[in-house]
Enzyme design. Structure first.
Site, PDB file in Angstrom:
ATOM      1  N   SER A  45     -11.496 -69.008 -64.227  1.00 45.35           N
ATOM      2  CA  SER A  45     -10.756 -70.167 -63.746  1.00 45.35           C
ATOM      3  C   SER A  45     -10.377 -71.075 -64.916  1.00 45.35           C
ATOM      4  O   SER A  45      -9.713 -70.630 -65.860  1.00 45.35           O
ATOM      5  CB  SER A  45     -11.595 -70.899 -62.690  1.00 45.35           C
ATOM      6  OG  SER A  45     -10.870 -71.899 -62.038  1.00 45.35           O
ATOM      7  N   ASP A 164      -9.989 -66.830 -56.688  1.00 47.44           N
ATOM      8  CA  ASP A 164     -10.776 -67.489 -57.726  1.00 47.44           C
ATOM      9  C   ASP A 164     -11.870 -66.586 -58.296  1.00 47.44           C
ATOM     10  O   ASP A 164     -12.713 -66.066 -57.564  1.00 47.44           O
ATOM     11  CB  ASP A 164     -11.395 -68.747 -57.101  1.00 47.44           C
ATOM     12  CG  ASP A 164     -12.392 -69.448 -58.002  1.00 47.44           C
ATOM     13  OD1 ASP A 164     -12.199 -69.407 -59.231  1.00 47.44           O
ATOM     14  OD2 ASP A 164     -13.349 -70.029 -57.471  1.00 47.44           O
TER      15      ASP A 164
END
Length: 295
Positions: A45, A164
């Protein structure tokens, strides 16, 4: 399993959205000191976006993204979210910053320190570690940052829906070891001593992701993988040395913090920690053991 041959030192950077301001400070300090002793890097991320700026030599880029563009209502917008839109518009952020803060991808390629961005396969729920190239960088950075629910779009990589990377592997230190690293530097986005709690309301998670049951399971078991990574860091194998760089307990930046003073303080903490690693600021006291550095 794919491995990176003839490597010894890996750099692993945790995500955490706005908490990435700490890592941006560490990596800017590394750039100031021309400190790039790594054979490969793995980011998750915001950790991945921080790393591509570092490996491309774009000093200050991540700091500006977090303190300026990420605070823009075009990125974080609670009103838009309540009306069915994104809470965090990753696509807008990446397109805008790519235009106004272009990466020096030629330098990234010339350095030959490959970056692997972590994503989570929506169908299998498993973490995937994909090498960043100039050809896949836009969808890959969108995918690794695509917080479930907060970002309502599921990016695809080679036709596979991703989410994610923090769901599958928040701190990919074990993966770095599997790829041959026996010296690992880890930049965390939370103070040492943090342990993730089990997900509450599993029935709600199953309902939210009923079309992707393996991904729902990954969400519900995320804490166990996170804490296993921390255990690995605290008790590495005998043939592995791990250096941890973490903010101290005065770090008051949360995932969606937009307070500029708090962000700047977090960046300053990170820069101090980075300079200590490079030997510019001497270590003093109990928090400066050479293998565990707390800003």
């Amino acid at each position: 399993m794919n491995t990176t041959q003839h490597t010894s030192h890996a750099l692993v950077v945790e995500g955490g959205a706005m908490r990435g301001i700490f890592a941006s400070g560490v990596l800017d300090a590394f750039l100031e000191n021309n400190y790039l002793p790594f054979n490969f890097a793995i980011g998750v991320s915001a950790g991945a976006t921080n790393l591509i700026g570092y490996l491309s030599g774009n000093y200050g880029r991540s700091h500006k993204i977090i303190t300026q563009y990420s605070r823009d209502p075009q990125f974080i917008n609670f009103s838009r979210f309540t009306h069915g839109g994104h809470l965090t518009d990753i696509d807008w952020l990446w397109r805008t910053t790519s235009r106004y803060l272009p990466l020096n991808l030629l330098k990234y390629e010339q350095r030959q320190i490959p970056l692997y961005a972590t994503t989570t396969n929506l169908e299998t729920g498993s973490a995937e570690y994909i090498k960043v190239t100039r050809h896949n960088i836009m969808p890959l950075m969108e995918a690794t940052c695509a917080l479930p629910v907060a970002y309502r779009h599921n990016p695809t990589i080679d036709g596979i829906a991703m989410s994610d990377g923090g769901i599958g592997d928040s701190i990919p230190v074990i993966e770095a070891y599997r790829r041959g690293a026996r010296k690992i530097t880890v930049i965390l986005s939370k103070p040492l001593g943090f342990h993730k709690q089990d997900t509450k309301l599993p029935w709600l998670i199953k309902s939210m992701f009923h079309d992707h049951p393996a991904f729902a399971d990954a969400v519900m078991t995320r804490a166990s993988r996170y804490n296993a990574a921390l255990d690995f860091i605290n008790h590495p194998p005998a043939d592995c040395t791990i250096t941890v760089i973490a903010p101290n307990h005065d770090f008051h930046v949360g995932r969606l913090t937009r307070n500029l003073n708090k962000l700047e303080q977090g960046y300053f903490q990170g820069k101090q920690a980075g300079h200590r690693i490079c030997g510019i600021i001497p270590c003093e006291g109990e928090h400066c053991d050479p293998e565990v550095l707390v800003a």
